[in-house]
Scaffold this motif. Sequence first.
Motif: not given
Length: 193
Positions: A57-58, A123-129
Amino acid sequence: MRQLFDGLKDRAGNLAPGQLYPDQFGAIVRHGSEALELVKARWGMPSPPGVLNTQRDPGVTNVRNLTSPHWRRWLDKTHRCLVPVTSFAEPVKGGNQWFGLTEPDVRMFFAGIEVRGWKSVRKVKDGETTDDLFAFLTCSPNAEVRSIHPKAMPVILTKPDEWETWLSAPIEVAAKLQRPLPDGTLHRLSGPV
């Protein structure tokens, strides 16, 4: 900020000057447990589920339709905030066109909404935040902005009574602030201020 809002709690720490873009952290003034507080939050509210094709979700950077069920849940005063700005930009070919107030000593804020502790994949690289998020309202543009961006401009509040109304009044009253600044209030800038 402390001079503008009595009892403001500064929870943002040192705020570096510079430009803010979507999905970055910026300063907002919001309701705290005891008083207004200045905090950092991530620019981009949760997107309506129907527009997402993936888990990512951007975020939505600005909000126009206050009657949408998606936004109504965040329109009570506990979710309203002010976004301090000194200038803002609209995209043009090759960069940005910057705007500022014609009266340099006037303070301006975007009328915003915020949500705290939202879990999402930005961001996919960060995963869920888990983040505190915000976006600002838009409205029809005034003459200066319309020449660059004919669809919309940020809802800009420049008077202490407008700030108080946005933060504290019932939404039926506060929503009346969703209108453009008068023509002639803004001018083009060569860059950010």
